[in-house]
Write a protein that holds these residues in place. Sequence first.
Motif, PDB file in Angstrom:
ATOM      1  N   ASN A 159       0.821  -1.207   0.000  1.00  0.00           N
ATOM      2  CA  ASN A 159       0.000   0.000   0.000  1.00  0.00           C
ATOM      3  C   ASN A 159       0.858   1.260   0.000  1.00  0.00           C
ATOM      4  OD1 ASN A 159      -2.759  -1.054   0.159  1.00  0.00           O
ATOM      5  ND2 ASN A 159      -2.058  -1.949   2.071  1.00  0.00           N
ATOM      6  N   GLY A 160       2.062   1.167   0.535  1.00  0.00           N
ATOM      7  CA  GLY A 160       2.998   2.283   0.515  1.00  0.00           C
ATOM      8  C   GLY A 160       2.798   3.319   1.599  1.00  0.00           C
ATOM      9  N   ILE A 161       1.945   3.051   2.550  1.00  0.00           N
ATOM     10  CA  ILE A 161       1.741   4.012   3.638  1.00  0.00           C
ATOM     11  C   ILE A 161       3.049   4.206   4.409  1.00  0.00           C
ATOM     12  CG2 ILE A 161       0.548   4.386   5.836  1.00  0.00           C
ATOM     13  CD1 ILE A 161      -1.895   3.011   4.475  1.00  0.00           C
ATOM     14  N   CYS A 162       3.748   3.123   4.661  1.00  0.00           N
ATOM     15  CA  CYS A 162       5.027   3.217   5.382  1.00  0.00           C
ATOM     16  C   CYS A 162       6.039   4.044   4.590  1.00  0.00           C
ATOM     17  CB  CYS A 162       5.579   1.832   5.681  1.00  0.00           C
ATOM     18  SG  CYS A 162       5.774   0.762   4.230  1.00  0.00           S
ATOM     19  N   VAL A 163       6.044   3.889   3.286  1.00  0.00           N
ATOM     20  CA  VAL A 163       6.957   4.656   2.434  1.00  0.00           C
ATOM     21  C   VAL A 163       6.629   6.147   2.525  1.00  0.00           C
ATOM     22  CG1 VAL A 163       7.787   5.009   0.075  1.00  0.00           C
ATOM     23  CG2 VAL A 163       7.271   2.697   0.871  1.00  0.00           C
TER      24      VAL A 163
ATOM     25  N   PRO B 129      10.154   7.485   4.017  1.00  0.00           N
ATOM     26  CA  PRO B 129      10.731   7.048   2.741  1.00  0.00           C
ATOM     27  C   PRO B 129      12.227   6.755   2.795  1.00  0.00           C
ATOM     28  CG  PRO B 129      10.276   9.395   2.699  1.00  0.00           C
ATOM     29  CD  PRO B 129       9.698   8.855   3.977  1.00  0.00           C
ATOM     30  N   ASP B 130      12.891   7.205   3.849  1.00  0.00           N
ATOM     31  CA  ASP B 130      14.308   6.901   3.995  1.00  0.00           C
ATOM     32  C   ASP B 130      14.539   5.543   4.663  1.00  0.00           C
ATOM     33  OD1 ASP B 130      13.131   8.095   6.273  1.00  0.00           O
ATOM     34  OD2 ASP B 130      15.105   8.562   7.105  1.00  0.00           O
ATOM     35  N   VAL B 131      13.460   4.899   5.119  1.00  0.00           N
ATOM     36  CA  VAL B 131      13.555   3.607   5.785  1.00  0.00           C
ATOM     37  C   VAL B 131      12.890   2.501   4.960  1.00  0.00           C
ATOM     38  CG1 VAL B 131      12.920   2.321   7.873  1.00  0.00           C
ATOM     39  CG2 VAL B 131      13.631   4.712   8.050  1.00  0.00           C
ATOM     40  N   PHE B 132      11.776   2.834   4.315  1.00  0.00           N
ATOM     41  CA  PHE B 132      11.007   1.869   3.516  1.00  0.00           C
ATOM     42  C   PHE B 132      11.032   2.280   2.049  1.00  0.00           C
ATOM     43  CE2 PHE B 132       8.988   2.250   7.701  1.00  0.00           C
ATOM     44  CZ  PHE B 132       8.925   0.934   8.119  1.00  0.00           C
TER      45      PHE B 132
END
Length: 62
Positions: free
Chosen positions: A13-17, A21-24
């Motif tokens: 889903n990309g919510i974590c990104v 964004p520097d981690v996922f």
Amino acid sequence: MRIVVDHDQCEANGICVGIAPDVFELDDEDVLHLTVAQVPADRLADVETAVAQCPKAALRLE
């Protein structure tokens, strides 16, 4: 601390990104990758938010 990804649960889903964004990161095939082995202390709050916001509960901290 380190992040564990349950790739069977992850739907990319990309919510974590969006939160860290520097981690996922998602690759071109929508597979989630971690860019760090250990969560840096200054990024812990955002990573905890990303873990909590994952709609499939595919992330956890150890």
